[in-house]
Enzyme design. Structure first.
Site, short mmCIF file in Angstrom:
data_model
loop_
_atom_site.label_atom_id
_atom_site.label_comp_id
_atom_site.label_asym_id
_atom_site.label_seq_id
_atom_site.Cartn_x
_atom_site.Cartn_y
_atom_site.Cartn_z
CG ASP A 116 6.05 -7.97 1.11
OD1 ASP A 116 6.07 -7.02 1.82
OD2 ASP A 116 6.96 -8.01 0.06
CE LYS B 212 9.48 -9.12 3.80
NZ LYS B 212 10.12 -8.86 2.36
P1 IMP Z 1 2.90 -10.08 -1.33
O1 IMP Z 1 1.88 -10.32 -2.63
O2 IMP Z 1 3.72 -8.70 -1.39
O3 IMP Z 1 2.10 -10.36 -0.17
O4 IMP Z 1 4.05 -11.33 -1.52
C1 IMP Z 1 4.12 -12.50 -1.06
C2 IMP Z 1 5.12 -13.32 -1.94
O5 IMP Z 1 6.12 -12.71 -2.09
C3 IMP Z 1 5.36 -14.52 -1.03
O6 IMP Z 1 4.77 -15.74 -0.91
C4 IMP Z 1 6.82 -14.81 -1.47
O7 IMP Z 1 6.82 -15.77 -2.40
C5 IMP Z 1 7.39 -13.34 -1.89
N1 IMP Z 1 7.97 -12.66 -0.86
C6 IMP Z 1 7.75 -11.45 -0.17
N2 IMP Z 1 8.68 -11.26 0.53
C7 IMP Z 1 9.63 -11.93 0.66
C8 IMP Z 1 11.00 -12.15 1.16
O8 IMP Z 1 11.55 -11.33 2.18
N3 IMP Z 1 11.79 -13.14 0.85
C9 IMP Z 1 11.46 -14.09 -0.19
N4 IMP Z 1 10.03 -13.88 -0.73
C10 IMP Z 1 9.33 -13.06 -0.27
#
Ligand code: IMP
Ligand code: MG
Length: 189
Positions: A111, A139
């Protein structure tokens, strides 16, 4: 998008299929074939990120036709909320050494990339020969850090997705497809 009777369904939350079991199955086979070609002759070490990515990882490694080692790390990110706070810490260490190994990180979803950024600095401190990233979902337009993704299953819009390992407050991981949640008619983002 088609509605499905959801496993573990909670009242007032409706689940819609976003990426079907069949689409996931095809994509996993494609990614497995690519990784098999790219890692021929290398020392492949798959690091799956608990908990969400284990569903994808166990399917993916069975689509890779090479000797490999599989280990797990856990990194905290969202808690029970749907927003990343930019901080993450390793809550479960690797059991095995990745020194001089060709590490492939397997993630369910990327994300903001904050989680990945923290995970990569942790892994780099253990002197692998190489590190690449394979994520089932990415995403689009959410990246807040410059981290190249080597293998991406599906690029998705900014929706909160569940199923095939992904949770909402720890629920819905056991859905066999990737879905979105609807509450009171509105898609949860
Ligand atoms: P980041 O640090 O923002 O890249 O988030 C990554 C983590 O957030 C992933 O490993 C997921 O555990 C969680 N995550 C991000 N987006 C989603 C979603 O749409 N559904 C469920 N978990 C998410
Ligand atoms: Mg995760």
């Amino acid at each position: 998008m088609q509605s499905e009777p959801a496993r573990g369904r909670i009242s007032e939350e409706e689940v819609e299929v976003y990426i079907s079991e069949e689409e996931i199955r095809k994509k996993v086979a494609e990614l497995g074939a690519m990784i098999t070609r790219d890692y021929e002759g290398k020392d492949l070490f798959v690091v799956a990120v608990l908990r969400g990515a284990i569903f994808f990882a166990v399917d993916l490694v069975r689509a890779i036709d090479l000797p490999l080692v599989l280990d797990f790390v856990q990194i905290s990110s969202y808690g029970d909320s749907t927003e990343s706070n930019g901080r993450a810490k390793i809550t479960r260490e690797l059991d095995l050494s990745i020194k001089d190994k060709d590490v492939l990180v397997v993630e369910d979803i990327v994300d903001t990339r904050h989680t990945l950024f923290n995970l990569l600095s942790f892994l780099r401190s253990k002197f692998p020969r190489s590190i690449r990233i394979c994520t089932l979902l990415n995403k689009r337009e959410r990246a807040e850090r410059e981290i190249p993704l080597d293998y991406v299953g599906f690029s998705i819009e900014n929706l909160f997705v569940i199923g095939y390992g992904l949770d909402y407050a720890q629920r819905y991981r056991n859905l066999p497809f990737v879905g979105v949640l609807r509450k009171g008619g509105e898609i949860v983002r």
